[in-house]
Design an enzyme around this catalytic site. Structure first.
Site, PDB file in Angstrom:
ATOM      1  N   GLY A 160       0.722  -1.262   0.030  1.00 10.74           N
ATOM      2  CA  GLY A 160      -0.071   0.141   0.013  1.00 10.74           C
ATOM      3  C   GLY A 160       1.144   1.470  -0.067  1.00 10.74           C
ATOM      4  O   GLY A 160       2.111   1.152   0.275  1.00 10.74           O
ATOM      5  N   LYS A 161       0.357   2.509  -0.176  1.00 10.06           N
ATOM      6  CA  LYS A 161       1.130   3.682  -0.164  1.00 10.06           C
ATOM      7  C   LYS A 161       0.201   4.584   0.162  1.00 10.06           C
ATOM      8  O   LYS A 161      -1.245   4.397  -0.415  1.00 10.06           O
ATOM      9  CB  LYS A 161       1.955   3.919  -1.404  1.00 10.06           C
ATOM     10  N   GLY A 162       0.400   5.938   0.536  1.00 14.50           N
ATOM     11  CA  GLY A 162      -0.356   6.827   0.477  1.00 14.50           C
ATOM     12  C   GLY A 162       0.356   8.080   0.775  1.00 14.50           C
ATOM     13  O   GLY A 162       1.606   8.342   0.710  1.00 14.50           O
TER      14      GLY A 162
END
Ligand SMILES: NC(=O)c1ccc[n+]([C@@H]2O[C@H](COP(=O)([O-])OP(=O)(O)OC[C@H]3O[C@@H](n4cnc5c(N)ncnc54)[C@H](O)[C@@H]3O)[C@@H](O)[C@H]2O)c1
Length: 414
Positions: free
Chosen positions: A100-102
Site C-alpha cells: 500500500g502507499k499514501g
C-alpha cells in the site's frame, strides 16, 4: 516516463518471461482499492483543502503495508506505482504483508508544526474505517517521520479506545518504535551493495563508492559503507556534492549534518575535498553507486556514462526503464529498489511483531536479522537471474510475483 510507466515496464518484463495470463496480470497490476479524501486544514495560517490518498494494492499475503508521503507532487498515479512496488518488495523479502502507499499533496516547508499535526490527525481520522493493525499498516515516507506517526497513533488510539501501536510503524523508540528502524534502509542498501561487490570479486576494503542523497536513506548508506571499510569518495544532496579521492570521513559528515541548516552537506570542509555536481557523482569511476535521493535520476543519457560496476538502488525508482535497459546491456549489476531498500520495511515488520508481542529487541538483534534476510534474498535473486539469464530486477520481480500468484490462487482470487 512516469514512475508508474517505469514500474509497468519492469513488471511486464517479468510477466512476459513467466507467461502470465492477461486476467491474472490485470489482477496483479491494478490496486484492490483506491481511497481519496479531502482534508480541511491551514497552510501558513490560510484555510486550505488538501487532497489525501491511500492506495491498497494487494493483500493476498498479508495486511497492506507502505508509507505516507507529504509532498506537493503527490498524486494518484505516483501513489499507485509506489503501492505496487510495496507489494513486490514485501513478497520478495517474504514478510507477511501486501502493498500500500499514501500521502497528502502538501508542502510541509510552508506549514507550521501545529498545521502539520492538524492535517496528520485529520488524515488518519479519514482513513480509520479502511485501515487497522491487521488490515493496512502505514509508515513514514518522504517528509513524514516518527513525530507524525506518534500523532497518528494517538488519534487512532483515541478513536478506537484501545492502544493502536501496531497500526503504524516507524514510530519513535519511546513510543513503540524499533531500535534500528532509523538506520535500517540505508544499512540494507550498503549491505547488499557490498555483498554484490564480493560476488564479482571486489572486497570492501578495496572498494570505492559514491552516494547520491544524504537524507534518511543516503546518510545511513554512506555511514555503513564507511564502517564496512569501503572508501566513500563522493556524496551529494540537493545542495550539491563533494568528492575526495582518499575518501570522505562519513562520521564527521554525519556530525556536521546533524546540526547544519536543513541538515544539508553544504559548508562541510575537510582536507582534499572538492565540489562536484550530482551528474558528475552519478558517472564517477567507482565500484559501487548508491542513488538514494529520488526517482528518475539515471536515464539513458546518464546510464551510457555510468562507470560503477554495481548500483544499489536506495531510492524508489532512481533508474528509468530505458536507463535500466542501457545498464543491463552494458553488464552493470543493478540491485533493484524492491530488494536494495527493503531493509526499511523488513524492520517495520520487526517493529509490528515486537508491538504485538510487547517485547523489544536489541539494535544488534534487529540489524542481524535484517542482514540475514536481505543477504539470503540477494542470493535467491542472483540464482534466479543466472538460471533465467535475466537482470537482477527481472529475477526479483519473477520471485515476488510468483509468491503473490501462489497466495491468490490459494484464496481462489485467480
Ligand atoms: N526512508 C526510508 O526508510 C525509505 C525506505 C525505502 C525507500 N525510500 C526511498 O528513498 C528515497 C529517499 O528517501 P529519504 O527517506 O532518504 O528522504 P529524505 O528526504 O530524508 O532524503 C532525500 C535526500 O535526497 C536529496 N535530494 C533531493 N533532491 C535531490 C537531487 N535532485 N539531487 C541530489 N539529491 C537530492 C535531499 O537533499 C536529501 O539529502 C525516496 O525515493 C524514498 O521513497 C525511503
Amino acid at each position: 516516463m512516469s514512475l508508474l510507466d517505469n514500474v509497468k515496464v519492469f513488471f511486464d518484463q517479468a510477466a512476459k518471461k513467466m507467461a502470465i495470463d492477461d486476467h491474472v496480470r490485470q489482477m496483479l497490476e491494478e490496486p484492490d482499492r483506491i481511497i481519496e479524501v479531502k482534508i480541511p486544514g491551514t497552510e501558513n495560517g490560510k484555510p486550505k483543502v488538501f487532497r489525501g490518498y491511500r492506495v491498497q494494492h494487494n493483500n493476498a499475503r498479508g495486511p497492506y503495508k507502505g508509507g505516507l508521503r507529504y509532498h506537493p507532487t503527490v498524486e494518484m498515479d505516483e501513489v499507485v506505482a509506489l503501492a505496487g512496488l510495496m507489494t513486490w518488495k514485501c513478497s520478495l523479502l517474504n514478510v507477511p504483508y501486501g502493498g500500500g502507499k499514501g500521502g497528502i499533496s502538501c508542502d510541509p516547508t510552508k506549514m507550521t508544526r501545529q498545521e502539520l499535526e492538524a492535517i496528520s490527525r485529520a488524515f488518519i481520522r479519514q482513513l480509520m474505517p479502511n485501515i487497522g493493525p491487521t488490515v493496512d499498516v502505514p509508515a513514514p515516507d518522504v517528509n513524514t517521520d516518527g513525530q507524525i506517526m506518534a500523532w497518528m497513533v494517538d488519534e487512532a488510539t483515541q478513536i478506537a479506545g484501545e492502544s493502536m501501536l501496531p497500526l503504524l510503524t516507524g514510530k519513535p523508540v519511546s513510543m513503540g518504535g524499533s531500535l534500528g528502524r532509523t538506520e535500517s534502509t540505508g544499512y540494507g542498501v550498503a549491505r547488499v551493495g557490498v555483498e554484490a561487490l564480493k560476488k564479482i570479486g571486489i572486497e570492501p576494503k578495496d572498494a570505492t563508492a559514491a552516494v547520491q542523497g544524504f537524507g534518511k536513506v543516503g546518510g545511513w548508506t554512506a555511514a555503513r559503507l564507511y564502517k564496512m571499510g569501503v572508501k566513500v569518495v563522493a556524496v551529494s544532496d540537493i545542495s550539491g556534492g563533494y568528492y575526495c579521492k582518499d575518501g570522505i570521513n562519513i562520521e564527521d559528515l554525519m556530525k556536521y549534518t546533524a546540526t547544519s541548516k536543513g541538515h544539508l552537506i553544504e559548508g562541510f570542509s575537510a582536507p582534499g575535498l572538492t565540489k562536484i555536481s550530482n551528474d558528475e557523482l552519478l558517472t564517477l569511476d567507482v565500484d559501487l553507486l548508491c542513488p538514494c535521493a529520488m526517482e528518475n535520476q539515471i536515464d539513458p543519457g546518464v546510464a551510457k556514462r555510468v562507470r560503477a560496476k554495481v548500483i544499489s538502488e536506495g531510492a524508489n525508482g532512481p533508474v528509468t526503464a530505458d536507463g535500466d535497459a542501457v545498464l543491463t546491456e552494458r553488464g552493470i549489476v543493478v540491485i533493484p529498489d524492491i530488494l536494495a531498500n527493503a531493509g526499511g520495511v523488513t524492520v517495520s515488520y520487526f517493529e509490528w511483531v515486537q508491538n504485538f508481542q510487547h517485547i523489544s529487541w536489541t539494535f544488534d538483534e534487529v540489524i542481524n536479522k535484517m542482514d540475514s534476510m536481505m543477504v539470503n534474498c540477494l542470493n535467491d535473486v542472483w540464482e534466479v537471474s543466472q538460471k533465467e539469464k535475466c537482470s537482477l530486477r527481472t529475477a526479483a520481480f519473477i520471485l515476488s510475483i510468483t509468491r503473490v500468484i501462489e497466495a491468490m490462487k490459494l484464496t481462489g482470487k485467480i
